[in-house]
Write a protein that holds these residues in place. Structure first.
Motif, short mmCIF file in Angstrom:
data_model
loop_
_atom_site.label_atom_id
_atom_site.label_comp_id
_atom_site.label_asym_id
_atom_site.label_seq_id
_atom_site.Cartn_x
_atom_site.Cartn_y
_atom_site.Cartn_z
N TRP A 31 -22.72 7.89 51.52
CA TRP A 31 -22.56 9.11 50.74
C TRP A 31 -22.28 10.31 51.65
O TRP A 31 -21.62 11.27 51.25
CB TRP A 31 -23.82 9.36 49.90
CG TRP A 31 -25.06 9.62 50.70
CD1 TRP A 31 -25.94 8.71 51.17
CD2 TRP A 31 -25.53 10.90 51.14
NE1 TRP A 31 -26.95 9.32 51.88
CE2 TRP A 31 -26.73 10.68 51.87
CE3 TRP A 31 -25.09 12.21 50.98
CZ2 TRP A 31 -27.46 11.70 52.45
CZ3 TRP A 31 -25.82 13.24 51.55
CH2 TRP A 31 -26.98 12.98 52.28
N ALA A 52 -16.91 11.88 43.84
CA ALA A 52 -15.74 11.04 43.55
C ALA A 52 -14.52 11.55 44.32
O ALA A 52 -13.75 10.75 44.90
CB ALA A 52 -15.46 11.01 42.05
N ARG A 53 -14.33 12.87 44.33
CA ARG A 53 -13.18 13.41 45.08
C ARG A 53 -13.36 13.15 46.59
O ARG A 53 -12.39 12.83 47.29
CB ARG A 53 -13.06 14.91 44.82
CG ARG A 53 -12.64 15.26 43.40
CD ARG A 53 -12.27 16.73 43.29
NE ARG A 53 -13.38 17.62 43.64
CZ ARG A 53 -14.30 18.05 42.79
NH1 ARG A 53 -14.26 17.66 41.50
NH2 ARG A 53 -15.27 18.87 43.18
N ASP A 71 -21.09 14.58 40.33
CA ASP A 71 -20.27 13.38 40.13
C ASP A 71 -18.83 13.60 40.59
O ASP A 71 -18.26 12.82 41.37
CB ASP A 71 -20.28 12.99 38.65
CG ASP A 71 -21.60 12.35 38.24
OD1 ASP A 71 -22.52 12.31 39.09
OD2 ASP A 71 -21.71 11.89 37.10
N HIS A 77 -12.05 3.68 40.02
CA HIS A 77 -13.36 4.07 39.51
C HIS A 77 -14.33 4.17 40.68
O HIS A 77 -14.25 3.39 41.65
CB HIS A 77 -13.87 3.05 38.49
CG HIS A 77 -12.99 2.93 37.28
ND1 HIS A 77 -13.21 3.66 36.13
CD2 HIS A 77 -11.88 2.18 37.05
CE1 HIS A 77 -12.28 3.35 35.24
NE2 HIS A 77 -11.46 2.45 35.78
N THR A 78 -15.24 5.12 40.59
CA THR A 78 -16.23 5.35 41.65
C THR A 78 -17.61 4.95 41.13
O THR A 78 -18.06 5.44 40.09
CB THR A 78 -16.24 6.82 42.07
OG1 THR A 78 -14.92 7.19 42.48
CG2 THR A 78 -17.20 7.05 43.22
N ASP A 121 -12.46 9.54 47.32
CA ASP A 121 -11.00 9.35 47.33
C ASP A 121 -10.40 9.79 48.67
O ASP A 121 -9.56 9.08 49.26
CB ASP A 121 -10.35 10.15 46.19
CG ASP A 121 -10.66 9.56 44.82
OD1 ASP A 121 -10.92 8.34 44.76
OD2 ASP A 121 -10.65 10.31 43.83
N LEU A 134 -19.28 7.42 38.29
CA LEU A 134 -19.08 8.86 38.44
C LEU A 134 -17.82 9.27 37.67
O LEU A 134 -16.79 9.63 38.25
CB LEU A 134 -18.95 9.22 39.92
CG LEU A 134 -20.14 8.84 40.81
CD1 LEU A 134 -19.94 9.36 42.22
CD2 LEU A 134 -21.44 9.36 40.23
N ASP A 135 -17.91 9.16 36.35
CA ASP A 135 -16.77 9.55 35.52
C ASP A 135 -17.00 10.87 34.82
O ASP A 135 -16.21 11.28 33.96
CB ASP A 135 -16.50 8.46 34.48
CG ASP A 135 -17.72 8.12 33.65
OD1 ASP A 135 -18.76 8.77 33.85
OD2 ASP A 135 -17.63 7.21 32.80
N GLN A 152 -14.31 1.90 44.00
CA GLN A 152 -14.80 2.30 45.32
C GLN A 152 -16.29 2.60 45.21
O GLN A 152 -16.75 3.18 44.22
CB GLN A 152 -14.03 3.53 45.83
CG GLN A 152 -14.11 4.75 44.93
CD GLN A 152 -13.22 5.88 45.41
OE1 GLN A 152 -12.51 5.75 46.40
NE2 GLN A 152 -13.26 7.01 44.72
#
Length: 440
Positions: free
Chosen positions: A127, A243-244, A239, A5-6, A247, A17-18, A43
């Protein structure tokens, strides 16, 4: 394994950020426990992190720390700023030194809340690293417009390093209603125009030629198309984009991480313990499997030993029977060979005796002895003594004729004549001789 999960930590709260666009999550363990599943792996993206980048040659670890401390003082970053060196083909020296910092107390509060919620924190990223990991394409420069609810960010990258960032408010705090689109489009165009004028003056060697837009509605894009920039629109909103990127950045070997050193070490030890537990479990399973295999193999070997012993006993019995039969056959063969040899020797002895005893004219034999040679039992040795008449002229012709007669026997070998005595009476002269030799 649970998904990662972010959590985007911003001023005044955080947001998962889902893609659901949910409300911000307060920094409380109870709220995080409700928002995250049990045992969640998280993360962090730190929106309020301060970042400073410098183009440098390759620096060994010790020199890297010294340079980072000096640059942090010059940039006004706190003393615990984290350095990270990465390769950048567009930087002077070929490398880019990142310095990143985030308010220590604020980060510690979020880490304690996440620990109280039973979550495991994997990393904490600025970020800018998430944007660079997902949006950069390897060009000399890049320009991003990132819209998120009621604010937007303009970010300029030179190579892999962020060189300029500007945040401005958007006209509406809700999802861009129709009456706010003209104002939104106009504001975005104005901000971009000012920034482009500055960048084209400041970075003439690498001015931005492409604009990546994330999070803006399509209705606001026509105004941006008049800015003489190639537009690239990322679908899915900010979002998913962040998130990507998180990762990708998290999976970088030795990447930038703002977690406290003690927590990173504890996480490394926990991972090492997991590896050790898995290795021990694998060894135990392998040992049990090996024990079962060895037991089966032992039983198989025991059966093979019993069968081999029985076969060996059968072979020994057959060998004994064969030896007994062979001894019987060999006894008969030896007897037959002995009889055959005796017959052959008797025949040879008879032939030799006839040859020796058949005296020619003028030769009288006295003593004849024939027997086996002491040095070779396959050879006969003979001795002949006699007299030969010589005639009036003392000739030994009769003796010579007898010697030639004896030599005609195949394989016979005569030794030189010895002990020849010739009488001195011319009327009755005689020669006494002694002849020896061997014959097969």
């Amino acid at each position: 394994m649970n998904p990662v999960h972010t959590l985007l930590i911003q001023e005044g709260g955080a947001r998962l950020l889902d893609g659901s666009g949910g409300a911000p999550v307060p920094c409380e363990a109870a709220a995080l426990r409700e928002a995250l599943p049990a045992g969640a792996r998280v993360q962090l993206i730190l929106a309020g992190s301060a970042v400073h980048c410098a183009e440098v040659p390759f620096l060994p670890p010790r020199e890297r720390r010294d340079v980072a401390a000096r640059l942090a003082r010059e940039a006004g970053l706190p003393g615990d700023a984290v350095p990270f060196l990465e390769r950048d083909d567009h930087a002077d020296g070929g490398h880019l030194l990142w310095l990143a910092a985030f308010p220590h107390r604020e980060l510690e509060a979020w880490l304690e809340a996440l620990a109280g919620a039973g979550a495991t924190v994997l990393c904490a990223l600025p970020w800018q690293r998430a944007v660079a990991a997902e949006g950069l394409d390897g060009g000399p420069s890049a320009l991003f417009l990132l819209a998120d609810r009621d604010e937007a960010r303009l970010v300029y990258f030179r190579g892999r390093g962020p060189r300029f960032a500007r945040t401005f408010r958007l006209p509406s705090a809700t999802a861009f209603p129709g009456e706010a689109l003209p104002a939104l489009s106009r504001l975005a165009a104005e901000e971009l125009t000012l920034l482009l004028h500055y960048l084209r003056q400041k970075h003439r060697d690498a001015p931005p030629a492409r604009l990546t837009v994330v999070g803006l509605p399509e209705e606001a894009l026509p105004t941006l198309e008049a800015l003489d920039l190639e537009l690239s629109v990322v679908p899915g909103g900010l979002d998913g984009f962040l998130a990507r990127g998180a990762d990708r950045a998290r999976l970088e070997r030795g990447g930038l991480d703002l977690l406290p050193p003690g927590l990173r070490e504890a996480r490394r030890i926990a991972a090492l313990r997991t590896v050790v537990r898995v290795a021990v479990a694998g060894a135990l399973v392998l040992g049990a499997g090996t024990q079962v295999f060895l037991a089966r193999h032992e039983r198989t070997l025991a059966r093979e030993v019993v069968a081999a012993e029985a076969a060996a006993r059968r072979r020994e019995a057959l060998a004994r029977d064969g030896d007994a039969a062979a001894r019987q056959r060999f006894g008969l063969l030896r007897l037959r060979r002995a009889e055959e040899r005796q017959r052959r020797e008797a025949a040879e002895l008879e032939r030799l005796g006839l040859r020796i005893l058949r005296a020619s004219e003028g030769v009288d034999l006295g003593r004849v002895e024939i027997g086996q040679d002491p040095a070779n039992d396959l050879v006969h040795r003979f001795t002949v003594e006699g007299t030969a008449r010589t005639g009036r002229l003392f000739s030994l012709g009769f003796l010579a004729a007898y010697v030639r007669h004896v030599e005609e026997e195949p394989g016979l070998k005569l030794e030189p004549l010895k002990d020849i005595t010739v009488g001195d009476d011319p009327g009755a002269a005689q020669a006494k001789f002694r002849l020896t030799g061997t014959a097969p």
